[in-house]
Scaffold this active site. Sequence first.
Site, PDB file in Angstrom:
ATOM      1  CG  ASP A  80      -2.148   0.794   1.102  1.00  0.00           C
ATOM      2  OD1 ASP A  80      -2.234   1.603   0.172  1.00  0.00           O
ATOM      3  OD2 ASP A  80      -3.060   0.622   1.943  1.00  0.00           O
ATOM      4  CE  LYS A 156      -1.256  -7.563   0.529  1.00  0.00           C
ATOM      5  NZ  LYS A 156      -0.281  -7.382   1.635  1.00  0.00           N
ATOM      6  CG  ASP A 158      -5.833  -5.401   0.992  1.00  0.00           C
ATOM      7  OD1 ASP A 158      -6.585  -6.251   1.483  1.00  0.00           O
ATOM      8  OD2 ASP A 158      -4.993  -4.759   1.667  1.00  0.00           O
ATOM      9  CB  SER A 190      -6.751  -9.628   0.337  1.00  0.00           C
ATOM     10  OG  SER A 190      -5.390  -9.363   0.124  1.00  0.00           O
ATOM     11  CG  ASP A 219      -3.249  -7.457   7.950  1.00  0.00           C
ATOM     12  OD1 ASP A 219      -3.803  -8.209   7.127  1.00  0.00           O
ATOM     13  OD2 ASP A 219      -3.239  -6.210   7.855  1.00  0.00           O
TER      14      ASP A 219
END
Length: 407
Positions: A80, A156, A158, A190, A219
Amino acid sequence: MELVDLTLFLTGLSLTVALDNGLLRTPPMGWMAWERFRCDIDCTYDPKNCISEGLFRDMADRLVEDGWKELGYEYVIIDDCWVSKQRDDQGRLQPDPTRFPGGIAKLARYIHDRGLKLGIYSDMGSHTCMGFPGTTLDKIEIDAQTFASWGVDYLKFDGCYSNPVEQMLGYPQMSKALNATGRPIAYSCSWPAYLGGLPPNVNYSLLGEICHLWRNYDDIQDSWDSVQGIIEWFASNQDVLQPAAGPGRWNDPDMLIIGNFGLSVEQARSQMALWAIMAAPLIMSNDLRNLDNWATAILQNKAAIAINQDPLGIQGRRLVQEKSHIDVFWRPLSNSASALVFLSHRTDMPFLYHTSLAKLNYQPGNYMVYDVFTSSTVTRLKASTDFTVSINPTGVVMCFGHVTGAP
Ligand code: GLA
């Protein structure tokens, strides 16, 4: 790339999902920014550690120069906080101009020139978890194309700031959009972590068809509590999770935190051992510029890596949970080999655990057993022979074994 039409009828909607494109036949290995560097965007006061192109170039240099790459650690993954608050005038995501002045394509070239691969992060939703622009349903195609045009090798994706219906549409749609770019891009979803990680909310056969790996659970944080909680959740739910994994489709218990601040040497070995047994991605999040030798030795342990990367790709299982707070895990490997991990949840002193291979369901026979972390010890054992392992508090003994002949 292969594209298979699988029509899904979900609440009256039909979607085309992309299947297996030959990537990640073994779990991915590499480095990711999040756990260690979070959303540090303060390049004025913390220029060496802020999320910026320099950080990723530094990590790529370390992967190549310190022996990681040749062991298989090849992905450098941006998490991020890389993206600019504004899309460009053509609606494309763009990196923050002060922290990534060269742009992502240039960073990708730097990484490719060193024989590594670049991963990037986006979020199925209006915003990323840290509040940066996300990928809404109408932006999926353009974002997939942008990533491919930059030379990205891994996404990735999310799931903050979206609801379950948007996720059910968006995750398969991104899979299809990535495939449609023609660039092989590994796809990490995710999605299940946002649905509690278990059926009936999570459909693991669908995930295996559209994603190469997926985050199932919370997480990871820089503590043994966090690592132990993750191990316990995966072991308690292994009947659902273990069959979902295989070549090209992996459960992801999250990053390796070895080399940071929260784990002792014993606990670091425990994380490495369990991630190897679970066929988990070996994606470190640490500072490769400042690692203790013991942390490097654990992360570069060739036997543990070989167990993790075994080509059969069968995820291991917890076999035994003793009242003495010792757990035994087992993973079958190719060439009739297997791995065992004895994990102590005790907090008193080294515990002497007595067992035999026969008690752990091994067939009669002669076995050669190799201790993964002491590397010197090779023992010949009959399945019926009793043996004792001494397991340190919050530590492991990990063995690799194979049959050498008839009983
Ligand atoms: C979520 C993910 C983490 C990380 C952060 C970034 O919490 O699960 O792995 O990507 O978002 O904001």
